[in-house]
Design a protein around this motif. Structure first.
Motif, PDB file in Angstrom:
ATOM      1  N   PRO A   1     -62.911 -23.525 -14.203  1.00 43.37           N
ATOM      2  CA  PRO A   1     -63.048 -24.696 -13.344  1.00 43.37           C
ATOM      3  C   PRO A   1     -61.691 -25.148 -12.804  1.00 43.37           C
ATOM      4  O   PRO A   1     -60.656 -24.868 -13.390  1.00 43.37           O
ATOM      5  CB  PRO A   1     -63.657 -25.747 -14.281  1.00 43.37           C
ATOM      6  CG  PRO A   1     -64.288 -24.973 -15.381  1.00 43.37           C
ATOM      7  CD  PRO A   1     -63.446 -23.750 -15.557  1.00 43.37           C
ATOM      8  N   VAL A   2     -61.682 -25.854 -11.680  1.00 46.72           N
ATOM      9  CA  VAL A   2     -60.446 -26.341 -11.051  1.00 46.72           C
ATOM     10  C   VAL A   2     -59.929 -27.559 -11.817  1.00 46.72           C
ATOM     11  O   VAL A   2     -60.705 -28.487 -12.105  1.00 46.72           O
ATOM     12  CB  VAL A   2     -60.691 -26.691  -9.577  1.00 46.72           C
ATOM     13  CG1 VAL A   2     -59.439 -27.309  -8.955  1.00 46.72           C
ATOM     14  CG2 VAL A   2     -61.118 -25.456  -8.803  1.00 46.72           C
ATOM     15  N   LYS A   3     -58.608 -27.533 -12.132  1.00 46.92           N
ATOM     16  CA  LYS A   3     -57.959 -28.647 -12.826  1.00 46.92           C
ATOM     17  C   LYS A   3     -56.628 -28.955 -12.131  1.00 46.92           C
ATOM     18  O   LYS A   3     -56.048 -28.101 -11.468  1.00 46.92           O
ATOM     19  CB  LYS A   3     -57.713 -28.305 -14.299  1.00 46.92           C
ATOM     20  CG  LYS A   3     -59.011 -28.133 -15.086  1.00 46.92           C
ATOM     21  CD  LYS A   3     -58.716 -27.887 -16.556  1.00 46.92           C
ATOM     22  CE  LYS A   3     -60.018 -27.734 -17.328  1.00 46.92           C
ATOM     23  NZ  LYS A   3     -59.778 -27.501 -18.775  1.00 46.92           N
ATOM     24  N   LYS A   4     -56.130 -30.160 -12.315  1.00 48.11           N
ATOM     25  CA  LYS A   4     -54.910 -30.618 -11.644  1.00 48.11           C
ATOM     26  C   LYS A   4     -53.700 -30.465 -12.550  1.00 48.11           C
ATOM     27  O   LYS A   4     -53.732 -30.839 -13.711  1.00 48.11           O
ATOM     28  CB  LYS A   4     -55.045 -32.091 -11.232  1.00 48.11           C
ATOM     29  CG  LYS A   4     -53.870 -32.613 -10.418  1.00 48.11           C
ATOM     30  CD  LYS A   4     -54.104 -34.032  -9.967  1.00 48.11           C
ATOM     31  CE  LYS A   4     -52.943 -34.530  -9.116  1.00 48.11           C
ATOM     32  NZ  LYS A   4     -53.157 -35.924  -8.655  1.00 48.11           N
ATOM     33  N   GLY A   5     -52.622 -29.897 -11.971  1.00 46.00           N
ATOM     34  CA  GLY A   5     -51.344 -29.823 -12.687  1.00 46.00           C
ATOM     35  C   GLY A   5     -51.152 -28.519 -13.430  1.00 46.00           C
ATOM     36  O   GLY A   5     -52.102 -27.896 -13.903  1.00 46.00           O
ATOM     37  N   LEU A   6     -49.886 -28.108 -13.517  1.00 47.22           N
ATOM     38  CA  LEU A   6     -49.557 -26.867 -14.217  1.00 47.22           C
ATOM     39  C   LEU A   6     -49.800 -26.972 -15.712  1.00 47.22           C
ATOM     40  O   LEU A   6     -49.977 -25.957 -16.392  1.00 47.22           O
ATOM     41  CB  LEU A   6     -48.075 -26.505 -13.973  1.00 47.22           C
ATOM     42  CG  LEU A   6     -47.695 -26.113 -12.534  1.00 47.22           C
ATOM     43  CD1 LEU A   6     -46.190 -25.876 -12.455  1.00 47.22           C
ATOM     44  CD2 LEU A   6     -48.434 -24.859 -12.113  1.00 47.22           C
ATOM     45  N   GLU A   7     -49.792 -28.200 -16.254  1.00 39.66           N
ATOM     46  CA  GLU A   7     -49.975 -28.351 -17.696  1.00 39.66           C
ATOM     47  C   GLU A   7     -51.373 -27.941 -18.155  1.00 39.66           C
ATOM     48  O   GLU A   7     -51.605 -27.726 -19.355  1.00 39.66           O
ATOM     49  CB  GLU A   7     -49.688 -29.790 -18.124  1.00 39.66           C
ATOM     50  CG  GLU A   7     -50.621 -30.833 -17.539  1.00 39.66           C
ATOM     51  CD  GLU A   7     -50.149 -31.353 -16.187  1.00 39.66           C
ATOM     52  OE1 GLU A   7     -50.672 -32.394 -15.735  1.00 39.66           O
ATOM     53  OE2 GLU A   7     -49.264 -30.716 -15.591  1.00 39.66           O
ATOM     54  N   ASN A   8     -52.323 -27.807 -17.221  1.00 36.70           N
ATOM     55  CA  ASN A   8     -53.698 -27.422 -17.572  1.00 36.70           C
ATOM     56  C   ASN A   8     -53.971 -25.940 -17.338  1.00 36.70           C
ATOM     57  O   ASN A   8     -55.104 -25.488 -17.497  1.00 36.70           O
ATOM     58  CB  ASN A   8     -54.707 -28.258 -16.761  1.00 36.70           C
ATOM     59  CG  ASN A   8     -54.688 -29.717 -17.185  1.00 36.70           C
ATOM     60  OD1 ASN A   8     -54.704 -30.019 -18.383  1.00 36.70           O
ATOM     61  ND2 ASN A   8     -54.643 -30.626 -16.216  1.00 36.70           N
ATOM     62  N   ILE A   9     -52.935 -25.181 -16.960  1.00 34.38           N
ATOM     63  CA  ILE A   9     -53.129 -23.756 -16.700  1.00 34.38           C
ATOM     64  C   ILE A   9     -53.563 -23.039 -17.982  1.00 34.38           C
ATOM     65  O   ILE A   9     -54.466 -22.197 -17.974  1.00 34.38           O
ATOM     66  CB  ILE A   9     -51.841 -23.129 -16.150  1.00 34.38           C
ATOM     67  CG1 ILE A   9     -51.516 -23.712 -14.762  1.00 34.38           C
ATOM     68  CG2 ILE A   9     -51.943 -21.619 -16.067  1.00 34.38           C
ATOM     69  CD1 ILE A   9     -52.492 -23.309 -13.694  1.00 34.38           C
ATOM     70  N   ASN A  10     -52.908 -23.369 -19.119  1.00 35.47           N
ATOM     71  CA  ASN A  10     -53.233 -22.697 -20.367  1.00 35.47           C
ATOM     72  C   ASN A  10     -54.669 -22.988 -20.798  1.00 35.47           C
ATOM     73  O   ASN A  10     -55.396 -22.072 -21.253  1.00 35.47           O
ATOM     74  CB  ASN A  10     -52.244 -23.139 -21.455  1.00 35.47           C
ATOM     75  CG  ASN A  10     -52.579 -22.565 -22.817  1.00 35.47           C
ATOM     76  OD1 ASN A  10     -53.046 -23.271 -23.713  1.00 35.47           O
ATOM     77  ND2 ASN A  10     -52.347 -21.257 -22.985  1.00 35.47           N
ATOM     78  N   ALA A  11     -55.082 -24.239 -20.645  1.00 32.20           N
ATOM     79  CA  ALA A  11     -56.468 -24.582 -21.013  1.00 32.20           C
ATOM     80  C   ALA A  11     -57.458 -23.829 -20.133  1.00 32.20           C
ATOM     81  O   ALA A  11     -58.485 -23.317 -20.623  1.00 32.20           O
ATOM     82  CB  ALA A  11     -56.672 -26.087 -20.891  1.00 32.20           C
ATOM     83  N   SER A  12     -57.128 -23.712 -18.860  1.00 30.29           N
ATOM     84  CA  SER A  12     -58.016 -22.972 -17.951  1.00 30.29           C
ATOM     85  C   SER A  12     -58.063 -21.505 -18.337  1.00 30.29           C
ATOM     86  O   SER A  12     -59.122 -20.853 -18.276  1.00 30.29           O
ATOM     87  CB  SER A  12     -57.532 -23.122 -16.507  1.00 30.29           C
ATOM     88  OG  SER A  12     -57.561 -24.472 -16.111  1.00 30.29           O
ATOM     89  N   TYR A  13     -56.907 -20.955 -18.754  1.00 26.97           N
ATOM     90  CA  TYR A  13     -56.877 -19.539 -19.147  1.00 26.97           C
ATOM     91  C   TYR A  13     -57.727 -19.320 -20.395  1.00 26.97           C
ATOM     92  O   TYR A  13     -58.468 -18.325 -20.493  1.00 26.97           O
ATOM     93  CB  TYR A  13     -55.429 -19.127 -19.401  1.00 26.97           C
ATOM     94  CG  TYR A  13     -55.296 -17.754 -20.009  1.00 26.97           C
ATOM     95  CD1 TYR A  13     -55.636 -16.604 -19.280  1.00 26.97           C
ATOM     96  CD2 TYR A  13     -54.831 -17.600 -21.314  1.00 26.97           C
ATOM     97  CE1 TYR A  13     -55.514 -15.348 -19.845  1.00 26.97           C
ATOM     98  CE2 TYR A  13     -54.706 -16.340 -21.877  1.00 26.97           C
ATOM     99  CZ  TYR A  13     -55.045 -15.215 -21.151  1.00 26.97           C
ATOM    100  OH  TYR A  13     -54.931 -13.964 -21.702  1.00 26.97           O
ATOM    101  N   ARG A  14     -57.649 -20.256 -21.349  1.00 32.11           N
ATOM    102  CA  ARG A  14     -58.462 -20.107 -22.554  1.00 32.11           C
ATOM    103  C   ARG A  14     -59.960 -20.192 -22.239  1.00 32.11           C
ATOM    104  O   ARG A  14     -60.785 -19.552 -22.893  1.00 32.11           O
ATOM    105  CB  ARG A  14     -58.053 -21.162 -23.583  1.00 32.11           C
ATOM    106  CG  ARG A  14     -56.721 -20.832 -24.246  1.00 32.11           C
ATOM    107  CD  ARG A  14     -56.371 -21.715 -25.416  1.00 32.11           C
ATOM    108  NE  ARG A  14     -55.803 -22.983 -24.991  1.00 32.11           N
ATOM    109  CZ  ARG A  14     -56.387 -24.153 -25.117  1.00 32.11           C
ATOM    110  NH1 ARG A  14     -57.583 -24.229 -25.673  1.00 32.11           N
ATOM    111  NH2 ARG A  14     -55.808 -25.261 -24.713  1.00 32.11           N
ATOM    112  N   GLU A  15     -60.283 -20.974 -21.224  1.00 31.22           N
ATOM    113  CA  GLU A  15     -61.688 -21.039 -20.807  1.00 31.22           C
ATOM    114  C   GLU A  15     -62.161 -19.705 -20.248  1.00 31.22           C
ATOM    115  O   GLU A  15     -63.291 -19.270 -20.491  1.00 31.22           O
ATOM    116  CB  GLU A  15     -61.858 -22.150 -19.779  1.00 31.22           C
ATOM    117  CG  GLU A  15     -61.713 -23.545 -20.377  1.00 31.22           C
ATOM    118  CD  GLU A  15     -61.849 -24.635 -19.324  1.00 31.22           C
ATOM    119  OE1 GLU A  15     -61.949 -24.279 -18.131  1.00 31.22           O
ATOM    120  OE2 GLU A  15     -61.845 -25.821 -19.688  1.00 31.22           O
TER     121      GLU A  15
END
Length: 752
Positions: free
Chosen positions: A483-497
């Motif tokens: 899913p789309v998230k804001k900010g580079l700090e959420n890249i890792n969480a998106s990758y884990r998803e």
């Protein structure tokens, strides 16, 4: 330094400095010569002026004495009576008295000169008048004898008579000796004429008014045309007459092109004596010393400039020295520098290319950390591809070879080529960056506001490149989008998803782009608890880390809150969690009773798997294990600190070091120092010295008479000086003074 090596630049540098030293020497010698010449000339002029003044005073004094004496003689009444006597008898009678008077006058004068009285009756018509005669202190003479003795002629006497016929002023005649040098001046004064005429003559020695040496040239002159040269030499006389024309009576020192003329003014006689001096010359000795000085200056400058050239050339030689061959005495520095410069340019180009490659790898590493590390966004990068506050989604490109068991080198090469082409195409699109994760997986960081925009971007990447279409692919590819998230700090969480979604790839073999919506129907039939997640949870609990509870909460939220699991799937999930708790105690090699102080009713948990209390109880057990682990770690630290302090207290008398303490507990010295500081809030050396000083104070209190040397040995110090210095640092006084204070206190107690 470079005694045997000679480079062209060094030789040119030496030549330049030699020329420079010659040039500076010439300038300095010119300036020095000019000032020395000026100084010598001024000194010469001052000496001339001083000599002129002395001679002027001498001549004026002499002439003034002569003038006064002559005036007294002319005005003497006896001499007047004698000079006006008409009778011969009376004339001769008075002559003896006049002679005595003349002797008196000449003897009393400070200037030695001779006086003559000449009675000239050559024109007298009366026979009774006395004949012509000459009277002096030495006696009387006839006129002819007088003229002969003075080298005068009758023509000279005639000229004198004719002069006095028309003039009343004194008349001067020079007398030159056999060498032609002026030695006397005949100074004539006209007396009374009654009809006989008395002429007074003073014979003045020239050396009484001038510095009469053979080398000294001078002449005597006045405004009435008097000109008396110092010699009869024609060339000298001609020279003096010519110089007389350039004389300025208002100046005492006159400079011509070749001579100096010093003027002595004698107002008593209205004469001027002019002395002639040659132009100043340094002399052979002075010129010799000046040349010696110039040579010394040149040698000093040459030595200085050679040393400067040596210093200037030293860095160049040291730079070139590694490139010089042994025995290569003559070389061209600029040729070597040019060759080295070419090498440096080549090396610089290689370094730039390497830097570009390194930058690309750094960017790869940066975005790889964004994907795989939860704190990767904190790293700094000079030129990031994306804004830190933009919207992102993460894609996971999965490549599936058609024959996984028969992967050959050719296939691996095709895969690498394919990924490189994809990487370049992502860079062209600017809103996508690809990160290589493994041989068969690549991460995609996509800047997009929604999933539809991200899908369109991916379609352009895979369809707009002809090179991609022409590649013969022997694999299948799938892309997972988070899913789309804001900010580079959420890249890792998106990758884990995306990794969680990747667990369902086997269930969706024909979907090219997979999102959470694609696995919504699959979620209901399974739970998400990978083995890697379980291992991570177990290791964090055993390590006593609080973030293990956060991981547990995320598992519960993902499987129980975000999904609607069937009863069978939910039961399996809870059973798996119970198994995880059992594995934790197995890894701890302990029972719940021994580790957390209470037992666990596994049968109750299995029986009530559907009750929320079971999940709460499992979390409580995990929390208790973490707390117990922390407590046990703290107790072990306290025990270790106690053992370290015991070792120091037992061995402080010896020369123990931090290395000895580290060896005692089988740890490294660096870690030992850090651990000691953490446990005791003090470093090893400071604690050891403080303890030693406390023991020294106790020894002094017990035995104040102990010597400082003995105290230092008893407390483990190498020397008395070190002991005194450390004792003063921690007590503010010396051991001797401290002992004196103890003795004073004991004495005061005894008196009481």
């Amino acid at each position: 330094m470079y005694r045997h090596a000679h480079g062209r630049y060094q030789q040119k540098l030496n030549i330049i400095f030699i020329i420079l030293s010659v040039f500076i020497t010439l300038i300095l010698s010119s300036v020095l010569g000019f000032f020395l010449s000026r100084q010598s000339e001024e000194s010469y002029k001052n000496s001339i002026s001083l000599s002129r003044t002395i001679l002027e005073e001498k001549a004026e004094t002499s002439l003034k004495n002569i003038s006064n004496t002559m005036t007294d003689i002319v005005n003497d009444s006896l001499i007047k009576e004698w000079s006006t006597s008409y009778q011969k008898d009376n004339f001769y009678f008075l002559s003896s008295q006049v002679q005595k008077a003349l002797t008196k006058y000449c003897s009393t004068s400070e200037t030695r000169f001779q006086t003559y009285l000449l009675i000239d009756n050559a024109n007298a018509l009366n026979d009774e008048i006395t004949p012509s005669d000459v009277l002096s202190p030495e006696g009387s003479f006839s006129v002819s004898d007088f003229l002969e003795s003075k080298d005068l002629t009758s023509k000279d006497l005639t000229a004198i008579r004719e002069y006095f016929d028309t003039h009343m002023f004194p008349y001067v005649l020079p007398h030159y000796n056999e060498k032609g040098q002026l030695d006397f001046l005949y100074y004539w004064i006209k007396g009374y004429q009654h009809p006989q005429t008395c002429i007074y003559m003073a014979e003045i020695p020239v050396n009484s008014i001038v510095n009469n040496t053979e080398d000294q040239k001078f002449w005597i002159a006045n405004d009435d045309g008097l000109f008396l040269p110092c010699t009869t030499d024609k060339e000298t006389t001609k020279l003096l007459k010519m110089l007389q024309k350039s004389v300025n009576t208002d100046k005492n020192l006159i400079k011509t092109s070749d001579y100096y003329i010093a003027a002595s003014h004698l107002p008593s006689m209205n004469w001027n004596i002019y002395y002639l001096y040659d132009q100043n010359s340094l002399g052979i000795l002075n010129i010799f010393f000046f040349l010696v000085l110039v040579v010394l200056v040149y040698l000093l400058l040459s030595a200085l400039f050679f040393y400067i050239a040596k210093l200037l050339y030293q860095p160049i030689y040291e730079t070139l020295k590694p490139t010089l061959k042994d025995g290569h005495e003559h070389f061209d520095e600029f040729k070597i520098l040019d060759e080295n410069l070419n090498r440096l340019q080549t090396l610089n180009e290689n370094l730039l290319e390497t830097q570009k490659t390194t930058d690309r790898l750094m960017v790869q590493q940066y975005y790889q950390n964004l994907l795989t590390d939860c704190n990767g966004y904190l790293a700094k990068i000079k030129k990031p591809y994306f804004s830190e506050t933009a919207n992102f989604c993460v894609g996971l490109l999965c490549l599936h070879p058609e024959q996984e068991d028969a992967v050959d080198t050719a296939l691996l090469g095709q895969l690498e080529l394919y990924k490189n082409i994809l990487f370049q195409e992502c860079i062209k699109q600017k809103n996508c960056f690809m990160v290589k994760l493994s041989m068969y997986r690549c991460g995609l960081i996509i800047q997009a506001d929604d999933l539809e925009q991200a899908k369109k971007l991916l379609n352009r990447i895979f369809s707009h490149s002809e090179s991609l279409n022409k590649t013969e692919k022997s694999w299948e590819e799938q892309i997972i989008l988070s899913p789309v998230k804001k900010g580079l700090e959420n890249i890792n969480a998106s990758y884990r998803e995306t990794l969680k979604i990747a667990e369902y790839l086997s269930m969706l073999p024909h979907d090219k782009i997979i999102t959470y919506d694609s696995i919504a129907s699959v979620d209901c039939t399974t739970y998400s608890y990978p083995l890697a997640t379980e291992n991570k949870l177990i290791s964090e609990v055993i390590a006593g880390q609080e973030k293990a509870l956060e991981l547990f909460d995320e598992l519960i939220r993902e499987n129980l809150t975000q999904k609607r699991l069937s009863m069978e799937v939910l039961q399996n999930f809870v059973y798996t969690l119970i198994g995880t708790v059992n594995r934790i105690f197995q890894e701890l090699k302990s029972s719940p009773e021994d580790f957390i102080g209470r037992s666990i009713n596994y049968e109750y948990w299995y029986a009530h798997w559907g009750d929320s209390v079971t999940i709460t109880a499992i979390k409580a057990v995990l929390s208790d294990v973490i707390a117990a682990k922390k407590q046990r770690s703290q107790t072990q630290d306290e025990l270790l600190l106690t053992q370290m302090l015991d070792y120091i207290h037992e061995n402080f008398r010896d020369n123990i070091m931090l290395n000895d303490l580290a060896d005692q507990f089988n740890i490294s010295p660096k870690y030992c120092g850090i651990l000691f500081k953490q446990l005791s809030d003090n470093n090893f050396k400071d604690y050891l010295n403080r303890y030693r000083i406390e023991q020294a104070k106790k020894l002094i209190q017990e035995r104040p008479s102990l010597k400082t040397k003995d105290l230092s040995v008893m407390t483990g110090f190498n020397s008395s000086n070190t002991f005194i210095r450390v004792f003063g640092k921690y007590t503010g006084t010396t051991p001797q003074r401290y002992a004196e204070q103890i003795i004073e206190k004991q004495n005061s107690k005894d008196r009481k």
